[in-house]
Design an enzyme around this catalytic site. Structure first.
Site, short mmCIF file in Angstrom:
data_model
loop_
_atom_site.label_atom_id
_atom_site.label_comp_id
_atom_site.label_asym_id
_atom_site.label_seq_id
_atom_site.Cartn_x
_atom_site.Cartn_y
_atom_site.Cartn_z
N ASP A 484 0.83 -1.20 0.00
CA ASP A 484 0.00 0.00 0.00
C ASP A 484 0.87 1.26 0.00
O ASP A 484 2.09 1.21 0.25
CB ASP A 484 -0.90 -0.05 1.26
CG ASP A 484 -2.21 0.70 1.08
OD1 ASP A 484 -2.32 1.50 0.15
OD2 ASP A 484 -3.12 0.47 1.90
N ASP A 554 -10.51 1.99 -3.51
CA ASP A 554 -11.09 1.71 -2.19
C ASP A 554 -12.61 1.71 -2.26
O ASP A 554 -13.28 1.35 -1.29
CB ASP A 554 -10.64 2.77 -1.17
CG ASP A 554 -9.30 2.41 -0.57
OD1 ASP A 554 -8.82 1.30 -0.82
OD2 ASP A 554 -8.72 3.26 0.14
#
Ligand code: DGJ
Length: 747
Positions: A484, A554
């Site tokens: 990430d 997301d």
């Protein structure tokens, strides 16, 4: 492998270069007067000829600036290959530098050429590749500065059977004085007209890769990032399409940069309607010191030409990126169906909860369990512990090693989340090395999600992070990493770079990121890495070279995902598009959609789950089992087939797409209707890519139809007097409805 054909023709007398295969032609020459490179043509394949003089197009004009003793060679009126700055061309150049004397005036002229079989690697940079030398040829053209020791090598690769040309440039200083490179694009190309529309992928967090399309105008238009990552805002891609070009018809030129940092894609239309397209590292806030005997390699741009519409361009990118950008061992390997605990637990979990989730998921047929953020240091929210990659023993009393053993004992693979480039101030690493954070010591430092960015331009930082990750990977038997990156770079200043090299920070940072990927994959070659940057903030070809799949957004809402995945598919193959079924009401937009709709959208990607499976009803568990079984049967088709976009979510209520296997014996169609329509109009969905002569059986309808009529007439989604079975029935139809249709060739 197609028969090896000559891909690069050189007329040595005229110094004319023609790169060509059955799909494309790319032609340029050395302009005999100035010895600069003159661009002649890029587009659909044309026959090779002894001379392409007929393509030379220069119009003598008054009020132009000419080289001395010359009345025809103003660079302003020459279509160029790699224009410099400082003389008779006033458009944006492909490169610009400061010479030791302080001027920026370049006179680089043709010096020599070389043909390489295959495709040479780019130093320290990800790039498309060949597996055998007969797959492609690469032309290297060397330009030399008439007044300095600078040389530029331009690389052009043409593949045997792809509508692709790749380009990059390498700068070399062979003298004894340092120069400063301010602007080093990967490519520049001058098209003779402006009859194009610019297509690009724009977005923000949770709404990435929305398609934009506008006609070109006289002046400069561009997409870019100055955030230290390719960014949610502009994917490093644009296309120039003819106004009449549709998904399946018409001409389009694609530009895709194999790079994960600051980028610029720029189109400048001059007053004569010549369109100059350039792409590369964003020159804004870039400067590179080119010392004696140093080289600078630009990233690669992948140019695609399609005369079969935007979908044709996408198919070319998909095939190339799946097979010659993604690497072994994952490029052609079945991707595991995963469950990720993020939206199920966020930071609030312990070993027991994780095992409970894993058991349930395994029961449903899941193959990989991914433990997301919150397993390390003291991390119980987003304020702490990044940079301290040791297990949180109060959550995981048996550590990662113990948890991994238990997950593996269930018959699942085990994956782990890292955010290697980031740090929180409460970590030992920060206490020891506050200078390893990107910031200017004398000035305030901004945070993003309470975190700071480690200075990956510093090889010691890369080594330290490798060592921390290696410790976990070595003992944890980790199969997969989710890598990430949740904020952009601010206060760009490196404490290890001298003051006159601060302009190198952004690029060196990305080279450091690539170096860490390389180190990890060297030691753990079987590791599957999924890249992520707060969703799709760094979904680019540079990272696909290392991480063959990426978390697309997301936003896991099925309706929002239609746009995001549709846009992403302009360039990136389905095998790279991370897609999960998540909980309802959806955590990003609060929408409630059926489990069917959520899976029907997630099928067209890597496919996985991200919800608390222990909360599912028995009926939902059965549905989940059936979905996983269905995807296992079809994932090879989804990941390796040819993708067709059929109906755009940007145009209305319906979205549709499909994949067809290479042998055309199977196809899978996804059709989605966002809002239910009262008393609707008739609706037919024309399919694509099916074999015209083949009869397909249609599941679940049970009908048999020829490929030809499915391609030309399509599936009928309206009821009629023929009293179709329940599949076609509108009864019980609601908003957010989906249909998945499987077509199989009859023997
Ligand atoms: C952002 C990612 O996109 C999410 O999927 C999740 O991993 C969180 N970060 C964790 O902090």
């Amino acid at each position: 492998m197609p028969e090896t054909k000559k891909l690069i023709h050189v007329n040595d007398e005229k110094l004319e270069f023609h790169l060509t295969n059955q799909h494309v032609s790319y032609i340029f020459r050395v302009f005999e007067k100035s010895r600069q490179l003159e661009h002649l043509y890029f587009g659909k394949h044309i026959h090779h000829r002894g001379s392409f003089d007929f393509l030379i197009e220069r119009e003598p004009r008054s009020s132009i600036n000419l080289n001395e003793r010359d009345y025809t060679s103003s660079l302003e009126h020459i279509k160029q290959e790699y224009p410099g700055f400082g003389t008779t061309d006033f458009r944006y150049p492909a490169y610009e530098l400061e010479y030791p004397e302080g001027d920026h005036i370049s006179h680089l002229v043709y010096d020599s050429y070389k043909i390489h079989e295959g495709k040479p690697k780019l130093d320290g940079m990800p790039a498309t590749y060949t597996e055998s030398a007969d797959e492609a040829q690469t032309l290297e053209v060397v330009l030399k500065d008439t007044h300095s020791s600078l040389a530029i090598s331009l690389f052009y690769t043409v593949f045997q059977d792809r509508a692709v040309i790749t380009r990059s440039a390498r700068f070399h200083n062979s003298g004894d004085k340092t120069m400063k490179l301010n602007h080093a694009m990967s490519l520049s190309i001058d098209f003779p007209d402006k009859d194009f529309e610019m297509i690009h992928l724009n977005g923000a967090w949770a709404r990435e890769n929305h398609i934009e399309r506008q006609p070109l105008f006289k002046g400069v238009q561009s997409i870019s990032s100055a955030r230290g990552a390719s960014s949610h805002m502009h994917n490093p891609f644009f296309a120039l399409a003819r106004p009449e070009t549709t998904e399946r018809q018409g001409e389009v030129y694609g530009f895709s940069l194999v790079y994960s940092g600051n980028h610029l894609g720029q189109v400048e239309v001059d007053t004569y309607n010549v369109t100059r397209a350039t792409m590369g590292i964003n020159p804004y806030q870039f400067q590179w010191k080119l010392r004696p005997d140093e080289t600078f390699q630009t990233p690669e741009v992948v140019l695609v030409y399609s005369d079969k519409g935007i979908n044709g361009m996408s198919q070319t990118y998909h095939d190339l990126y799946r097979n010659r950008l993604a690497r072994e061992p994952w490029k052609n390997q079945t991707r595991p169906i995963l469950i990720n605990n993020w939206e199920a637990t966020y930071f609030d979990f312990n070993e027991e909860k994780i095992i409970e989730l894993a058991e349930k998921a395994k029961d449903a047929g899941v193959e990989l369990f991914v433990l997301d953020d919150g397993w390390f240091g003291e991390r119980n929210d987003d304020t702490s512990s990044l940079g301290n990659w040791t297990e949180n023993r109060s959550k995981l009393p048996h550590g990662i090693e113990g948890l991994s053993e238990k997950i593996h004992a269930l018959g699942l693979k085990f994956g782990l989340w890292f955010e290697p480039e980031m740090i929180n101030k409460d970590t030992p690493l920060y206490q020891e090395h506050p200078e390893w954070v990107i910031h200017m010591p004398a000035k305030p430092m901004s945070h993003g999600r309470n975190q700071f960015v480690l200075d990956f331009s510093n090889p010691d930082v890369v080594d330290a992070l490798f060592s921390q990750m290696d410790t976990i990977l070595a003992k944890g038997n980790i199969d997969y990493i989710k890598w990430d990156m949740n904020r952009y770079i601010t206060e760009p200043f490196s404490t290890i770079l001298p003051h006159d090299q601060q302009g190198e920070l952004y690029h060196r940072y990305i080279l450091g990121v690539y170096a860490l990927y390389e180190k990890l994959l060297d030691k753990y070659p079987d590791l599957l890495i999924e890249s992520c940057a707060g969703g799709g903030g760094r979904f680019d070809p540079g990272l696909l070279y290392y991480a063959p799949q990426a978390w697309t957004s997301d936003d896991t809402d099925a309706v929002e995902r239609l746009k995001i995945q549709y846009g992403t598919s302009l360039v990136y193959p389905l095998s790279s598009i991370g897609s999960h079924v998540s909980a309802i009401p959806n955590h990003q937009v609060g929408r409630t959609t059926s489990l069917d709709m959520r899976s029907a959208v997630a099928y067209f990607g890597t496919f996985g789950y991200e919800l608390d499976v222990t909360q599912l009803t028995e009926r939902e568990m059965d549905q989940m089992k059936a979905q996983i079984a269905f995807f296992k049967e079809n994932r090879q088709l989804v990941h390796e087939g040819t993708f067709y976009r059929l109906s755009s979510p940007f145009d209305g209520n319906d979205t549709a797409w499909m994949v067809v296997s290479d042998d055309k014996k199977e196809a899978l169609v996804g059709f989605y209707q966002v809002l239910a329509q009262p008393n609707p109009t008739y609706s037919r969905l024309k399919l694509a890519g099916l074999d015209e002569e083949t009869v397909y059986s249609i599941d679940p309808d049970g009908e048999e139809r020829y490929g030809s009529d499915l391609n030309t007439i399509g599936l009928l989604f309206s009821e009629n007097e023929r009293q179709r079975g329940h599949f076609w029935s509108k009864n019980g139809k609601t908003d957010f409805h989906s249909w998945i249709v499987k077509l199989s060739a009859k023997d």
